[in-house]
Design an enzyme around this catalytic site. Sequence first.
Site, PDB file in Angstrom:
ATOM      1  N   GLU B 281      33.222  53.160  42.645  1.00 36.56           N
ATOM      2  CA  GLU B 281      34.372  52.654  41.906  1.00 36.56           C
ATOM      3  C   GLU B 281      34.608  53.422  40.611  1.00 36.56           C
ATOM      4  OE1 GLU B 281      34.621  48.521  42.586  1.00 36.56           O
ATOM      5  OE2 GLU B 281      36.090  48.186  40.994  1.00 36.56           O
ATOM      6  N   GLU B 284      36.291  56.447  41.493  1.00 37.66           N
ATOM      7  CA  GLU B 284      37.709  56.168  41.732  1.00 37.66           C
ATOM      8  C   GLU B 284      38.467  56.143  40.412  1.00 37.66           C
ATOM      9  OE1 GLU B 284      39.146  53.212  45.097  1.00 37.66           O
ATOM     10  OE2 GLU B 284      37.280  52.478  44.217  1.00 37.66           O
ATOM     11  N   CYS B 302      35.417  43.547  44.545  1.00 38.67           N
ATOM     12  CA  CYS B 302      34.172  43.072  45.134  1.00 38.67           C
ATOM     13  C   CYS B 302      34.178  41.594  45.446  1.00 38.67           C
ATOM     14  CB  CYS B 302      32.994  43.409  44.226  1.00 38.67           C
ATOM     15  SG  CYS B 302      33.339  43.074  42.530  1.00 38.67           S
ATOM     16  N   SER B 322      40.751  48.891  44.201  1.00 37.56           N
ATOM     17  CA  SER B 322      39.692  49.799  44.594  1.00 37.56           C
ATOM     18  C   SER B 322      39.457  49.602  46.083  1.00 37.56           C
ATOM     19  CB  SER B 322      38.418  49.454  43.821  1.00 37.56           C
ATOM     20  OG  SER B 322      37.291  49.909  44.525  1.00 37.56           O
ATOM     21  N   LYS B 361      32.234  34.764  51.258  1.00 40.90           N
ATOM     22  CA  LYS B 361      31.642  35.866  52.007  1.00 40.90           C
ATOM     23  C   LYS B 361      31.359  35.478  53.448  1.00 40.90           C
ATOM     24  CE  LYS B 361      30.048  38.160  47.914  1.00 40.90           C
ATOM     25  NZ  LYS B 361      30.976  39.116  47.476  1.00 40.90           N
ATOM     26  N   GLU B 364      34.335  36.661  54.880  1.00 44.81           N
ATOM     27  CA  GLU B 364      34.538  38.097  54.723  1.00 44.81           C
ATOM     28  C   GLU B 364      33.883  38.916  55.835  1.00 44.81           C
ATOM     29  OE1 GLU B 364      32.382  39.895  51.615  1.00 44.81           O
ATOM     30  OE2 GLU B 364      33.877  41.434  51.202  1.00 44.81           O
ATOM     31  N   GLU B 370      36.672  46.907  59.819  1.00 46.55           N
ATOM     32  CA  GLU B 370      35.888  47.741  58.895  1.00 46.55           C
ATOM     33  C   GLU B 370      34.591  47.057  58.484  1.00 46.55           C
ATOM     34  OE1 GLU B 370      39.042  48.216  56.195  1.00 46.55           O
ATOM     35  OE2 GLU B 370      39.685  50.149  57.024  1.00 46.55           O
ATOM     36  N   CYS B 512      30.543  35.087  39.612  1.00 44.76           N
ATOM     37  CA  CYS B 512      29.778  34.638  40.778  1.00 44.76           C
ATOM     38  C   CYS B 512      28.799  33.529  40.436  1.00 44.76           C
ATOM     39  CB  CYS B 512      29.030  35.799  41.416  1.00 44.76           C
ATOM     40  SG  CYS B 512      30.141  37.132  41.862  1.00 44.76           S
TER      41      CYS B 512
END
Lengths: 115, 584, 580
Positions: B281, B284, B302, B322, B361, B364, B370, B512
Amino acid sequence: MAKLTPDELEKISKSNHEKSSNWIKVGMSTCGIAAGAGEIFDFLLEEVKKRNLQIEVKKCGCQGNCYAEPLVEVSVEGLPAVTYGKVNKEVATKIIEKHVIAKMLVNDYIYDSLT
Amino acid sequence: MTKKTVQAKINGILLRVEEGTTILDAAKKVQIKIPTLCKHPDLPSSAACGICIVKIKGASKMARACCTPVEEGMEIITHDPEIVEIRRTVIELILSNHPNDCLKCARNNDCELQRLTADFGIKEESFSQFLRELPIDQSTKAVDLDPKKCILCGRCVHVCQENQDVWALSFLERGIKTRISPAGDIQLADSPCVKCGQCAAHCPTGAFVEQDSTLPVWKALQDPSKYCVVQIAPAVRVSIGEAFGYTGKNFTKKLYALLRRLGFQAVFDTSFAADVTIMEEASEFEQRLLKGNRPLPLITSCCPSWVDFMEKFYTDMIDHFSSCKSPHEILGVLSKTYYAQKNKIDPANIFMTSIMPCTSKKYEITRNEEMFASGHQDIDAVLCTRELSRMIKQAGIDFESLPEEESDSILGEYAGAGVIFGATGGVMEAAIRTAHYLVTGKELKNVEFESVRGIKGIKETEIDISGKKIKIAVAHGLGNVEYILNKVRQAKDNNEEIPYHFIEVMACPGGCIGGGGQPYMVTDELRLKRAKAIYQDDSDKKIRCSHQNPYVKRLYKEFLGKPLGEVSEKFLHTHYKPRPLYKK
Amino acid sequence: MYEKTVLIKDTDLRREDKTRQAYTQFLDHLRQNDQHSRIQVVRVADVGLYDKGLVIKVLPDRITYANVQDRDLERIANSLCENKEAIKDLVYKPKVKQEKLALRNCGKIDPENINEYIACGGYLGLKRAIFELGAEKVIEEVKTGAIRGRGGAGYPTWLKWNFACKVSSEQKFVICNADEGDPGAYMDRSILEGDPHSVLEGLIVAAFAVGASRAYFYVRAEYPLAVERIEKAIKAAYDYGLLGKNILGSSFCLDAEIRLGAGAFVCGEETALISSIEGRRGTPHPRPPYPSIKGLWGKPTVINNVETLANIPQLISKGGKWFAQIGTETSKGTKVFAVTGKVKNSGLVEIAMGATLREIVVDLCGGTLSGGPIKAIQTGGPSGGVIPQELLDTPVDYENLQKLGSIMGSGGMIVMDEDDCMVDIPKFYLGFCVDESCGKCAPCRIGGFQMLNYLKKITEGRGELNDLIHLKRISYAMQKASLCGLGQTASNPVLSTLKYFENEYIEHIVNKRCPAGKCNHLITYKVIEDKCKRCGLCSTNCPVNAISGDKEKGYSIIQEKCIKCGRCFEVCKFKAIYKK
């Protein structure tokens, strides 16, 4: 209608809301309309027009005797103003012919409360 | 500036509190606990349940302690036989509309309604039972909604509407038919729901619970053909202790020991993957800043709930995101490629479990193809902190007395920058530490950035990178996103200078550490304690920056090549697409 | 023309109607004296008096003679012919009279004509408020008048206005609460349909007093005619500069608009009403903060009931002292009551506070339809209770009704006779509250539902004595722990009927019998054999074929099939069906 000044308001307040002493008022709130006052109002208007009578037919609100709707208050010069109740087309016709034209109160349909 | 105070009496005890303090909070100051049910310390009162009622002298009606402010001269009684009897009746009424199957419920032993009933010693069902006959909604694969258990406290609706600004939940119908559901009476998966789990984290009963993944994990652990590996997120280590009475204590090394005892053959740390994320990142950012090949601001990616939110509500920002995957997905794919190759294990047999503070998650891991970049599902199961607590008890391990162990350093050794991902502002701070190096070639003298730390909802600041002012925004709680992105949209529309270069967003308040899968009864005080422990872990580390992590360096040398290189792109990056708010 | 008019009506209910006979006799007397072209005689349908024998009214003198006997007819006729004074021993002075303040113009003016309203003194209250008094003195006047909220709570209006006036805020609101939801209450509807300007003027005065810049009418959508008339009134007011910028040339500006309700009784509650206008779910919110301090969109908001506002213009133009002369010590002014149910003359009655229930229901409204005794009068709608027959001489005011376990409420008065069941009535009201409950707080949402279940149990013959204990327990919890007035008062009908008519509950529970014969499950229909003419009409009319038999054997009702619809009872011409 232009915006009123306080003085103009006073002036209107001193006028008479009953422009002449000849009028018919039909109770046209929901209670009256539910009992059929709408048709009676139209009928009276038509009769007055048909017979070319010099009397105004107006609508008014509920004056409280809902059990006796349709209520029609009649004022003709020379007679006391009275309220007829449970007015149907037949009674309305009598009101026109007897009360308004012949200047005699109609029997059996007047509702006169205390006030 | 001193605030005005008022004096009052509670149960005959005189006290003085700040003007505006509720009776509930004032009572705590004199060691009186007024029972509550719908009130959560993290949220404003909805005044729904009627259990916190108290008597006020001179008033004909009883008042709700949770939302009535103390006034000068008030005399309050919190407990007397009359009040207690009314509270009992209200609890019994609520119970008459709630299923009786505590023993089989996910909240058994950790349920606010259960605790209240036990505290009041209610042993009879005075009123006949009647239940809401509605099916359980398991469509999101992250959070389950069981309408039968809902007591209509309204916490989830408030969190979803006011705090998270997602509006996936609302009250439907009225009176006894009232229930909570997405508008239009559809399944959660067809609604704007971003699976952040804040509803589950605030729910007092078993109405909203995380979808259980403990069973597949136990099954894999007992399957001799499976090679079980595991990773722990930064936020888990500072909150797992709460199940045992410790707040704000970092149990990293005990967790490594515990996971080995549970049967995992390799124990990794998501913080390592966070370092890798930073490598990608920050690169990037360097590219966009210096070469301008893609637009600024760069926005962190993230957090899967944030990604889902963006794909639904801010599709015009897709180009700014990102393309880097979230850290645990990165570690997942690396475990089934890099690690598997190095240790000659067939990746088809690897069962990778992520232990996260997160419910999002869980959704996710099958978000798109992907997430199968390794050729297999990169992450097989996600457990949240609450599930891990239950597994520890089931496994019969005396957690507190465990010795400390190390992780499998190949994918487990982390720099300070990796662990601070768990707190809001942490990703940004970690990124700056490496971005500074990438842009200027020089190491920062001071790697700590107070201006992005803390629980203020929106943090705006400027960082100097070799003379250039880099404008930064950090937001946590999705309700704070609108302000920041509106500024960006406005600048874009009017062709003005961009208000920020780099934006970090965490869906959960606090980052988080305040995640949807974390232990219950979170408050800002608790969030700060958890964050403090994380920042302590960072400052205790010798290596503070991701690019200085030797294991990260080795990973790139041996496998990935360079950040944003071909291999990285294949395994570590993803794509985004607009998604509809309502699927029906 | 006729100099005098004589109205004749026999109001004695027990004997054969003597109106025609008296009319003929009276007319004869007049003819004998050759006065029949000077004095007209009319038979009327109603004279506003009931059970007072033969009544004769003389217009325009407004003399009323009651209990007139045959022999008195001649005396009265003579006194009129000779232009003498009224015959004192026959004159009847009614004790109780209606006093129309809120309804002053209803039935007199065209509600859609602002000039008629002004010609009756309209908007002079507003003029006095702005040019003579100023905001603070207006509130003083309202304080002197001591008018209390007519929506049911009876909160002193001046206090509400004062709180809002004293808060400094760049915007304030006033709202007229026209979400009249009590079953059987339609006072507000009649005022809005009959004299919308009186309410509008009251609202403008309220806005002036507190410093509001925006006024709302929150009208329930089920009143389309009222909405139409208010719309016309607002437009006419704007045209005349009584709304908008620089009202009557002063610096006071006010905008007004209508917001419709959406079918929720609970939105008559202040905080729920505010939520509704804000576009949110119509649920109440805890108070404090009170709307006067922090209401619509967080700004100071005054919410007043339609009838309260309709009283304001006169209170201001005639002064608070004048208003305070009417009524009792604690409850000033008049109240409009909607008297319905088993009453002869259902309708609206406006009377000074302090009149007794008997005066309202019997003297003014003629007593029960059947002529039988009154069992009880239900006041205050779903939040109120019943007043049994023995307490009918209670003067009506806020405090007295509360002491008896009921409330004034918005003014609904439902007359009940022996055919009304005192367990069925609270079941109806509780069913209404359960239907209308917003569902936010557990005590009302679940408590109301459980209470309704118990009442259903009792009226269906499955009741147990323990149920009464549960009912009382839940009632108490709902009263104390509900978030808003709906839940707090939903149990009033139950508690009130338990207080005065507990024996009826016991009858239902222990003997499985409904004394009033109302509860379907507890009624038994049987054929009375010796009255039965075997025509078979009942059998052909039975919707479930529960009556078997024929011309020879006669007919009988199969109890297990009978659904207690009562059809056989209705169609039998020989009264041969026994219902108990």
